[in-house]
Design a protein around this motif. Structure first.
Motif, PDB file in Angstrom:
ATOM      1  N   ALA A 161     -25.182 -66.366  -2.252  1.00 53.78           N
ATOM      2  CA  ALA A 161     -26.490 -66.402  -2.911  1.00 53.78           C
ATOM      3  C   ALA A 161     -27.130 -65.767  -4.157  1.00 53.78           C
ATOM      4  O   ALA A 161     -27.656 -66.134  -5.293  1.00 53.78           O
ATOM      5  CB  ALA A 161     -28.170 -66.349  -2.324  1.00 53.78           C
ATOM      6  N   LYS A 162     -26.293 -65.411  -4.458  1.00 53.20           N
ATOM      7  CA  LYS A 162     -26.217 -63.744  -5.207  1.00 53.20           C
ATOM      8  C   LYS A 162     -24.712 -64.781  -6.795  1.00 53.20           C
ATOM      9  O   LYS A 162     -25.654 -64.796  -8.475  1.00 53.20           O
ATOM     10  CB  LYS A 162     -25.317 -63.112  -5.454  1.00 53.20           C
ATOM     11  CG  LYS A 162     -25.687 -61.876  -6.419  1.00 53.20           C
ATOM     12  CD  LYS A 162     -25.090 -60.123  -5.794  1.00 53.20           C
ATOM     13  CE  LYS A 162     -25.791 -59.319  -6.968  1.00 53.20           C
ATOM     14  NZ  LYS A 162     -24.616 -58.394  -7.031  1.00 53.20           N
ATOM     15  N   GLU A 163     -24.200 -65.426  -6.211  1.00 57.80           N
ATOM     16  CA  GLU A 163     -23.153 -65.937  -7.107  1.00 57.80           C
ATOM     17  C   GLU A 163     -23.786 -67.396  -7.579  1.00 57.80           C
ATOM     18  O   GLU A 163     -23.673 -67.343  -8.878  1.00 57.80           O
ATOM     19  CB  GLU A 163     -21.835 -66.213  -6.250  1.00 57.80           C
ATOM     20  CG  GLU A 163     -20.846 -65.242  -5.530  1.00 57.80           C
ATOM     21  CD  GLU A 163     -20.130 -65.493  -5.467  1.00 57.80           C
ATOM     22  OE1 GLU A 163     -19.737 -66.499  -4.909  1.00 57.80           O
ATOM     23  OE2 GLU A 163     -19.451 -64.900  -4.697  1.00 57.80           O
ATOM     24  N   LEU A 164     -24.704 -67.835  -6.545  1.00 56.66           N
ATOM     25  CA  LEU A 164     -25.653 -68.665  -7.479  1.00 56.66           C
ATOM     26  C   LEU A 164     -26.336 -68.468  -8.597  1.00 56.66           C
ATOM     27  O   LEU A 164     -25.982 -69.438  -9.114  1.00 56.66           O
ATOM     28  CB  LEU A 164     -26.241 -70.110  -5.849  1.00 56.66           C
ATOM     29  CG  LEU A 164     -26.922 -71.061  -6.500  1.00 56.66           C
ATOM     30  CD1 LEU A 164     -25.565 -72.135  -7.514  1.00 56.66           C
ATOM     31  CD2 LEU A 164     -27.061 -71.559  -5.397  1.00 56.66           C
ATOM     32  N   GLU A 165     -27.295 -67.419  -8.437  1.00 55.36           N
ATOM     33  CA  GLU A 165     -28.104 -67.718  -8.963  1.00 55.36           C
ATOM     34  C   GLU A 165     -27.555 -66.756 -10.752  1.00 55.36           C
ATOM     35  O   GLU A 165     -28.452 -67.159 -11.857  1.00 55.36           O
ATOM     36  CB  GLU A 165     -29.262 -66.484  -8.685  1.00 55.36           C
ATOM     37  CG  GLU A 165     -30.190 -65.510  -9.470  1.00 55.36           C
ATOM     38  CD  GLU A 165     -31.078 -64.768  -8.908  1.00 55.36           C
ATOM     39  OE1 GLU A 165     -32.465 -64.150  -9.672  1.00 55.36           O
ATOM     40  OE2 GLU A 165     -30.536 -63.660  -7.952  1.00 55.36           O
TER      41      GLU A 165
END
Length: 361
Positions: free
Chosen positions: A115-119
Motif C-alpha cells: 500500500a505504501k509503495e503503491l501510494e
C-alpha cells in the motif's frame, strides 16, 4: 514532532525572514492575516533551529508539485531542447526512473509494504505528468489525457516528434544550407544553426550516434556549414581556421568568432573601416589580375556589375558590351540614285535613236 500550534507560530516566524507568503497557507483554516509580523520578532528564541528547518522542508515538499521547467513544448521545432531540459529536471528530482521504466508500478498486493509503495509510485507519477502538462502547449496537453503513466506520456511525445522520415531530413538539410548569418550576431546565428542540427540529429539511429567515425565526420560537416554561412567580415579568421590541422570543434570556433566580433565592432565604432582598412582577402580568392576589381561575391551576385539575380555569364551589361562593332555600310541617297538611273536610261535611249536616224533629240 512539532505540534500544530508551534508549527503555526514557526511559520509566522519564518515569514519575518522573508519566506514566501505561500508558506503561510500550509494548514487549512489558517490565513496569513492570523499571523501578524508584530507578534513574533526575529530575535524570538522560543523556536529551535530544527523546527524552523522543518517548516522550510515541509513547505518546499508541498509546493514541489507546482514546479516545472520554463521551456514550453510547441512541437517538433523545439522538442530536442525541451526533452533535454525536462530529462535533466527529472534526473535532478530523482524521478527519471519513472519515465525510463526503472520504477514500475507495484502489482504484488501480497507484499508487506504494498500500500505504501503503491501510494509513493502514484504520487510521484502524478507529479511528473503534472510537470509535463505544465510545460507543453494546450493543444499538445489535450492529447496526453488518455495516458495514466509518465512513461506512456513520454513515449507518446517521442513517437510524435522524433520521426526518422526522409521528408523531414530533406527539409532540414535545405534549411541548413539556406541559413545565412546576414545581420545576426554570432551567438544568434549559432543558436539558429544548432537548433537545426539538433533536429537533424533526432533522425539518426542510436547505432550511428554511437559510431565514433560518423560523429567525427558529422562534427567536421557542421564546422564547414557554419563557416560557409558567415559574413565576409570574418573572412580572415575563416581562412586561418580552414588551414588548421586538426580542425577545431564548432564550440571553439564560436569562441574565437565571438572575440573577433567584439574586435570588429570596436574598430567600426572608432571609424577604422571608414579610413580605408579593408577586410582580409578571401582564402579562396583568384589570382590578382591588373585592371580588374577583386573581392569575394555572393553566390547569387554578378562579379561584373555587382547586381544580384544573375551570374557574370548571363550579365546583360557584359553581353551588350562584348557585341562586335559593325560599321554602317554606305549607300547613296535614294532620290539621287533613282534620278540618276532614270536620266541614264533616257540618255541612252535618245542616243540610240539618233544614231540610226529615226529620232533626233
Amino acid at each position: 514532532m512539532v505540534s500544530r500550534a508551534r508549527f503555526a507560530k514557526a511559520t509566522a516566524f519564518c515569514s519575518c525572514l522573508w519566506v514566501p507568503s505561500s508558506f503561510l497557507h500550509l494548514f487549512s483554516g489558517r490565513s496569513a492575516s492570523a499571523f501578524r509580523r508584530s507578534e513574533i520578532s526575529v530575535s524570538d528564541s522560543q523556536f529551535s533551529l530544527s523546527e524552523v528547518f522543518q517548516v522550510f522542508f515541509m513547505a518546499t515538499e508541498r509546493d514541489d508539485s507546482l514546479q516545472s521547467i520554463s521551456v514550453q513544448l510547441n512541437g517538433s521545432s523545439n522538442y530536442a531542447y525541451w526533452s533535454y531540459v525536462m530529462r535533466n529536471f527529472l534526473i535532478g528530482k530523482r524521478m527519471w526512473g519513472y519515465v525510463s521504466g526503472t520504477f514500475v508500478k507495484p502489482t504484488n498486493s501480497a507484499t508487506k509494504n504494498y500500500a505504501k509503495e503503491l501510494e509513493t509510485w502514484e504520487v510521484n507519477n502524478s507529479k511528473i505528468i503534472t510537470w509535463i502538462n505544465n510545460s507543453v502547449s494546450q493543444s499538445i496537453g489535450v492529447q496526453l489525457a488518455k495516458y495514466d503513466s509518465a512513461s506512456q506520456v513520454w513515449e507518446h511525445l517521442k513517437r510524435l516528434y522524433v520521426q526518422s522520415n526522409f521528408a523531414k531530413q530533406y527539409q532540414l538539410e535545405i534549411d541548413i544550407r539556406a541559413l545565412q548569418q546576414h545581420s545576426m550576431s554570432i551567438q544568434e546565428f549559432y543558436s539558429a544553426m544548432t537548433n537545426l542540427w539538433d533536429q537533424l540529429a533526432l533522425t539518426e539511429s542510436a547505432e550511428l550516434q554511437a559510431f565514433t567515425p560518423y560523429t567525427d565526420r558529422r562534427e567536421q560537416q557542421r564546422l564547414v556549414q557554419f563557416l560557409m554561412a558567415l559574413r565576409n567580415d570574418f573572412e580572415g579568421l575563416r581562412g586561418s581556421i580552414l588551414h588548421r590541422t586538426p580542425l577545431p570543434s564548432v564550440d571553439s570556433v564560436v569562441n574565437e568568432l565571438l572575440a573577433e566580433e567584439v574586435r570588429l565592432k570596436s574598430h567600426s565604432e572608432k571609424g577604422i573601416v571608414d579610413k580605408g582598412i579593408l577586410p582580409s582577402p578571401s582564402v579562396f580568392a583568384a589570382p590578382v589580375v591588373k585592371g580588374k576589381s577583386q573581392g569575394r561575391v555572393n553566390y547569387d551576385e554578378c562579379s561584373f556589375c555587382k547586381e544580384k539575380g544573375h551570374w557574370k555569364a548571363q550579365c546583360p551589361k557584359l553581353l551588350k558590351k562584348e557585341q562586335p562593332y559593325q560599321p554602317p555600310q554606305w549607300r547613296p541617297p535614294q532620290s539621287t540614285y533613282k534620278n540618276f538611273k532614270h536620266t541614264s536610261q533616257s540618255s541612252c535611249f535618245s542616243i540610240c535613236h539618233a544614231w540610226d536616224g529615226s529620232l533626233w533629240v
